[in-house]
Design a protein around this motif. Structure first.
Motif, PDB file in Angstrom:
ATOM      1  N   VAL A 248       0.825  -1.209   0.000  1.00 43.75           N
ATOM      2  CA  VAL A 248       0.000   0.000   0.000  1.00 43.75           C
ATOM      3  C   VAL A 248       0.860   1.260   0.000  1.00 43.75           C
ATOM      4  N   ALA A 252      -0.659   3.713  -2.474  1.00 44.06           N
ATOM      5  CA  ALA A 252      -1.544   4.688  -1.838  1.00 44.06           C
ATOM      6  C   ALA A 252      -1.478   6.038  -2.538  1.00 44.06           C
ATOM      7  N   SER A 256      -7.351   8.694   0.257  1.00 42.28           N
ATOM      8  CA  SER A 256      -7.789   7.289   0.332  1.00 42.28           C
ATOM      9  C   SER A 256      -8.010   6.652  -1.026  1.00 42.28           C
ATOM     10  N   LEU A 258      -6.137   4.624  -4.536  1.00 43.72           N
ATOM     11  CA  LEU A 258      -5.041   3.720  -4.871  1.00 43.72           C
ATOM     12  C   LEU A 258      -4.522   4.058  -6.259  1.00 43.72           C
ATOM     13  N   TRP A 278      -7.026  -1.985   1.816  1.00 42.54           N
ATOM     14  CA  TRP A 278      -7.415  -0.585   1.614  1.00 42.54           C
ATOM     15  C   TRP A 278      -8.859  -0.356   2.060  1.00 42.54           C
TER      16      TRP A 278
END
Length: 470
Positions: A248, A252, A256, A258, A278
């Motif tokens: 992540v 990331a 919030s 991806l 996630w």
């Protein structure tokens, strides 16, 4: 003093579990339904209170109003807690019986929310689940086709997501219910019987009355065996989470999301693992493997000029500028204005679960060394916050969520419209009204976490940063 003579010393187990968790004074709260399991736990808690009076003890009973006997149960619980010297609070909740969500799930959610209101930072929340409950939970998850996370069933200890630094503790999880029955019998306890426990239209009750007795008859040790399997699944899930924590970092993105390019470098197994991690970090339910496949095919790999959207039970998967998001239903905040009367050392709860906005005086915090922020790293770190000049005495300081017009961010050659800046900073359209904007009077000072406007930059001044809700 409360004493019980029994061949199975449940109190020794109870004491062994709680002692390492109660080395300093804290609040110990029991979810007390009045049934056998929670009554035994209440009785054990009263014995523990006698030995360790330095803690604050509380029993919380949640009145769901689903049974005609609910009022009688409340009265019984109140009297029992009083007789044992445990402080007692009752909470009444109203459930929507017409919703698609199961009544069991609604009741569980409402119960936790009601109890959370009475917990302090660092409290222990005791639940009365035992080994037979663990077996039921495992079988229910197996029926649903769950992976190792679901098959981990219930943990003996786990963080309580609804209250900061609180821990859920199940002290009797390794003991079969018969041990609790024996304890209650020898202690001459009186408890309530919920008639809904005999309703076999509920899957858990069907397992309890029809399936599990046959399993135990054939394999008497099945509950212990399943508990071991649940623990092994929990270990595998912990390993998967460790791998996801590594992945992540590379995937990331702000707010919030991806990064799709990072996801694309992973194998399908690791990609699905980090996507589940996630979503779990946002306290969302887990999508099925089939649904994750659809996210990759229909959202991530949609045409470049498309605006792909995939609805599911916890929102809508969307793609924006190479980033995958799970969009929620957000409140309209364009007209919200928060006025600050005193601007220093504040923690402001932002609307619609955005998070907490922290304001700290870096000069003061550096002198007194009381800040939770490392000022040496905070200054100029626009990814997490903004350091700006302090307002003048006559400046009215406000927090807004809808910016209009233009501004000139520090480090840019000129002014740009706020809409254009959001595009450059890759803020998805549906997230733009969730960025806290700091104003002095009618002048925009900064967009917290994104930029500082020219003329308000400072190396030591007021530092704004957001702790975002998950």
């Amino acid at each position: 003093m409360i004493t019980v003579v029994t061949n199975v010393d449940l109190f020794s187990t109870f004491q062994h579990v709680l002692q390492p968790l109660t080395l300093k004074p804290l609040q110990v709260v029991l979810a007390y339904s009045g049934g056998l399991d929670s009554h035994v736990l209440l009785h054990l808690l009263a014995r523990y209170q006698h030995l360790y009076p330095q803690h604050a003890y509380l029993a919380v009973h949640v009145h769901h109003g689903l049974s005609d006997n609910a009022d009688a149960w409340l009265g019984h619980c109140q009297q029992t807690a009083a007789a044992l010297g445990i402080n007692f609070i009752a909470e009444k909740v109203v459930l929507n019986v017409g919703r698609r969500e199961s009544l069991e799930a609604q009741a569980r959610t409402a119960r936790y929310q009601a109890i959370a209101k009475h917990l302090n930072n660092g409290s222990l929340l005791l639940l009365g689940q035992h080994l037979d409950d663990q077996l039921e939970t495992f079988l229910l998850q197996l029926k649903r086709g769950a992976g190792v996370k679901g098959l981990s069933a219930m943990a003996a200890q786990m963080p309580f997501s609804l209250q900061e630094n609180c821990l859920i503790v199940r002290p009797l999880l390794t003991h079969p219910q018969q041990m609790l029955v024996d304890y209650a019998s020898q202690a001459q306890l009186s408890w309530v019987e919920d008639e809904s426990n005999n309703d076999q239209s509920y899957d858990r009750n069907f397992l309890r009355h029809q399936i599990i007795p046959s399993l135990k008859l054939r394999w008497p040790g099945i509950a212990h065996a399943v508990h071991r399997s649940a623990e092994l699944c929990a270990e595998q899930q912990a390993l998967a989470d460790e791998i996801a924590e590594i992945d992540v970092v590379t995937c990331a993105h702000s707010f919030s999301g991806l990064n799709i390019a990072g996801l694309a470098k992973l194998s399908k197994i690791r990609r699905n693992n980090v996507m589940r991690f996630w979503l779990a970090a946002q306290y969302l339910p887990m999508p099925s493997r089939h649904h994750l496949d659809k996210v990759w095919l229909e959202v991530v790999n949609a045409a470049d000029d498309a605006n792909p959207q995939l609805r599911w039970q916890a929102g809508e998967f969307r793609r924006y500028q190479g980033v995958l998001y799970n969009q929620q239903q957000y409140a309209a905040l364009k007209d919200v204005v928060i006025t600050l009367e005193h601007t220093l050392s504040q923690r402001i709860t932002l609307p619609d679960n955005i998070g907490t906005l922290h304001l700290q005086d870096l000069i003061q915090d550096t002198i007194h060394n009381k800040s939770g922020v490392d000022s040496s790293n905070a200054i100029g770190d626009n990814d997490s916050g903004c350091c700006v000049k302090a307002p003048l005495a006559h400046d009215k300081v406000t927090i807004r969520f809808r910016g209009e017009g233009t501004c000139h961010p520090v480090g840019r050659s000129g002014s740009r419209s706020i809409k254009k800046l959001y595009q450059e900073y890759q803020v998805a359209p549906w997230l733009r009204d969730r960025i806290p904007l700091i104003y002095y009077g009618e002048a925009l000072v900064c967009a917290v976490g994104l930029w500082v406007c020219k003329g308000y930059e400072a190396q030591a001044g007021l530092y704004w940063h957001v702790t975002r809700e998950r």
